[in-house]
Design a protein around this motif. Structure first.
Motif, short mmCIF file in Angstrom:
data_model
loop_
_atom_site.label_atom_id
_atom_site.label_comp_id
_atom_site.label_asym_id
_atom_site.label_seq_id
_atom_site.Cartn_x
_atom_site.Cartn_y
_atom_site.Cartn_z
N PHE A 122 0.82 -1.20 0.00
CA PHE A 122 0.00 0.00 0.00
C PHE A 122 0.86 1.26 0.00
O PHE A 122 0.38 2.34 0.29
CB PHE A 122 -0.93 0.01 1.22
CG PHE A 122 -1.89 -1.14 1.23
CD1 PHE A 122 -3.00 -1.14 0.42
CD2 PHE A 122 -1.66 -2.24 2.05
CE1 PHE A 122 -3.90 -2.20 0.42
CE2 PHE A 122 -2.55 -3.31 2.05
CZ PHE A 122 -3.66 -3.28 1.23
N TRP A 123 2.13 1.13 -0.31
CA TRP A 123 3.07 2.24 -0.30
C TRP A 123 2.74 3.25 -1.39
O TRP A 123 1.98 2.98 -2.30
CB TRP A 123 4.49 1.72 -0.47
CG TRP A 123 4.60 0.61 -1.45
CD1 TRP A 123 4.72 -0.72 -1.17
CD2 TRP A 123 4.56 0.68 -2.88
NE1 TRP A 123 4.75 -1.46 -2.32
CE2 TRP A 123 4.66 -0.63 -3.39
CE3 TRP A 123 4.44 1.72 -3.80
CZ2 TRP A 123 4.65 -0.92 -4.76
CZ3 TRP A 123 4.42 1.42 -5.16
CH2 TRP A 123 4.53 0.12 -5.61
N GLY A 124 3.36 4.34 -1.29
CA GLY A 124 3.19 5.40 -2.28
C GLY A 124 2.98 6.73 -1.59
O GLY A 124 2.68 6.79 -0.39
N GLU A 125 3.15 7.80 -2.32
CA GLU A 125 2.97 9.14 -1.78
C GLU A 125 2.11 9.92 -2.75
O GLU A 125 2.52 10.10 -3.90
CB GLU A 125 4.34 9.77 -1.61
CG GLU A 125 4.62 10.61 -0.39
CD GLU A 125 3.82 10.39 0.85
OE1 GLU A 125 2.96 11.26 1.11
OE2 GLU A 125 4.00 9.42 1.58
N PRO A 126 0.93 10.32 -2.42
CA PRO A 126 0.30 10.09 -1.12
C PRO A 126 -0.13 8.64 -0.97
O PRO A 126 -0.29 7.93 -1.96
CB PRO A 126 -0.91 11.02 -1.15
CG PRO A 126 -1.26 11.16 -2.59
CD PRO A 126 0.05 11.07 -3.33
N LYS A 127 -0.32 8.22 0.27
CA LYS A 127 -0.72 6.85 0.55
C LYS A 127 -2.18 6.63 0.15
O LYS A 127 -3.04 7.48 0.40
CB LYS A 127 -0.54 6.54 2.04
CG LYS A 127 -0.68 5.08 2.36
CD LYS A 127 -0.19 4.76 3.75
CE LYS A 127 -0.26 3.26 3.97
NZ LYS A 127 0.32 2.88 5.23
N TRP A 128 -2.45 5.47 -0.49
CA TRP A 128 -3.82 5.12 -0.89
C TRP A 128 -4.71 5.13 0.35
O TRP A 128 -4.41 4.50 1.36
CB TRP A 128 -3.82 3.76 -1.56
CG TRP A 128 -5.19 3.26 -1.91
CD1 TRP A 128 -5.95 3.64 -2.96
CD2 TRP A 128 -5.95 2.27 -1.21
NE1 TRP A 128 -7.14 2.96 -2.97
CE2 TRP A 128 -7.18 2.11 -1.89
CE3 TRP A 128 -5.73 1.51 -0.06
CZ2 TRP A 128 -8.16 1.23 -1.49
CZ3 TRP A 128 -6.72 0.63 0.35
CH2 TRP A 128 -7.91 0.50 -0.37
N ASN B 297 -8.27 8.03 -2.72
CA ASN B 297 -7.73 9.35 -3.06
C ASN B 297 -6.77 9.28 -4.24
O ASN B 297 -6.62 10.25 -4.98
CB ASN B 297 -7.02 9.95 -1.84
CG ASN B 297 -5.85 9.10 -1.38
OD1 ASN B 297 -5.91 7.87 -1.40
ND2 ASN B 297 -4.79 9.75 -0.96
N VAL B 298 -6.10 8.14 -4.42
CA VAL B 298 -5.23 7.85 -5.56
C VAL B 298 -5.49 6.40 -5.95
O VAL B 298 -6.12 5.65 -5.20
CB VAL B 298 -3.72 8.05 -5.23
CG1 VAL B 298 -3.41 9.50 -4.93
CG2 VAL B 298 -3.29 7.15 -4.08
N GLY B 299 -5.00 5.99 -7.09
CA GLY B 299 -5.13 4.59 -7.47
C GLY B 299 -4.34 3.69 -6.53
O GLY B 299 -3.23 4.04 -6.11
N ILE B 300 -4.91 2.57 -6.17
CA ILE B 300 -4.22 1.64 -5.29
C ILE B 300 -2.99 1.08 -6.02
O ILE B 300 -3.06 0.77 -7.21
CB ILE B 300 -5.16 0.50 -4.82
CG1 ILE B 300 -4.53 -0.29 -3.67
CG2 ILE B 300 -5.57 -0.40 -5.97
CD1 ILE B 300 -5.51 -1.22 -2.96
N PRO B 301 -1.84 0.98 -5.35
CA PRO B 301 -0.66 0.43 -6.01
C PRO B 301 -0.91 -1.00 -6.50
O PRO B 301 -1.67 -1.76 -5.89
CB PRO B 301 0.40 0.44 -4.90
CG PRO B 301 -0.05 1.50 -3.95
CD PRO B 301 -1.56 1.44 -3.99
N LEU B 302 -0.29 -1.34 -7.60
CA LEU B 302 -0.33 -2.69 -8.19
C LEU B 302 -1.76 -3.15 -8.50
O LEU B 302 -2.12 -4.31 -8.30
CB LEU B 302 0.39 -3.69 -7.29
CG LEU B 302 1.87 -3.36 -7.02
CD1 LEU B 302 2.46 -4.30 -5.99
CD2 LEU B 302 2.67 -3.39 -8.30
#
Length: 188
Positions: A32-38, A88-93
């Protein structure tokens, strides 16, 4: 430990539904990593990571999505999963999660006659055997491993999480008794 599935699963589910919810959630509960976090939000607050995933899946089921039906999982569309996991953003992977859910649906239909409960029955309601069965039946979903020198190290984190959450539900008398949770090796 990655949230409590029994607390976040839809309250009106049958035993089969609770088992399906736990296995489906565990299958795509990673990265669930990323900036901003999902993050997913509702009127009561926002949820990130595993809790966000459990919330999004529970909300979809409560709103009538057939997400716990393996036939639906086998053909779930990119659009449907995108709506379910909207944040808020697309979920990673995202594409990887879509592929895993389709594989899980196809396998439950083909190997276990369309029944998530049959996974538990086949493993004789033993948590370690449930994790093993998930990992060997669905290797690209649950068989996470790392190659170290010439050895393959098996983690099976998501398979163990599924078995762990199923065990917790059995101890809460929501499912038939599942034994052997103490044999699960770890899942950070």
């Amino acid at each position: 430990i990655s949230g409590d599935v029994s607390a976040l699963a839809p309250k009106s589910l049958s035993s089969e539904g609770l088992i399906a919810f736990s296995v489906v959630a565990a299958a795509i509960n990673y990265c669930f990593w990323g900036e901003p976090k999902w993050t997913v939000q509702d009127r009561s607050g926002s949820y990130q990571g595993s809790l966000g995933l459990f919330y999004a899946l529970s909300k979809a089921v409560n709103e009538g999505c057939d997400l716990l039906n393996p036939k639906y999982l086998a053909i779930i569309s990119e659009e449907d999963l995108g709506e379910i996991l909207a944040g808020n953003v697309g979920i990673p992977l995202f594409e990887e999660r879509l592929r895993m859910l389709r594989e899980l649906g196809n396998g439950i239909c083909g190997i276990f006659d369309g029944s998530f409960t049959k996974v538990l029955k086949t493993a004789d309601y033993d948590a370690a055997l449930i994790a093993e069965l998930l990992a060997t039946s669905f290797p690209s979903v649950f068989e996470d491993a790392w190659q170290y020198q010439e050895r393959k190290l098996l983690f099976r984190k998501r398979a163990q999480l599924a078995a762990y959450h199923l065990g917790k539900m059995s101890y809460a008398n929501l499912l038939p008794h599942i034994t052997g949770a103490e044999k699960l090796t770890g899942f950070a």
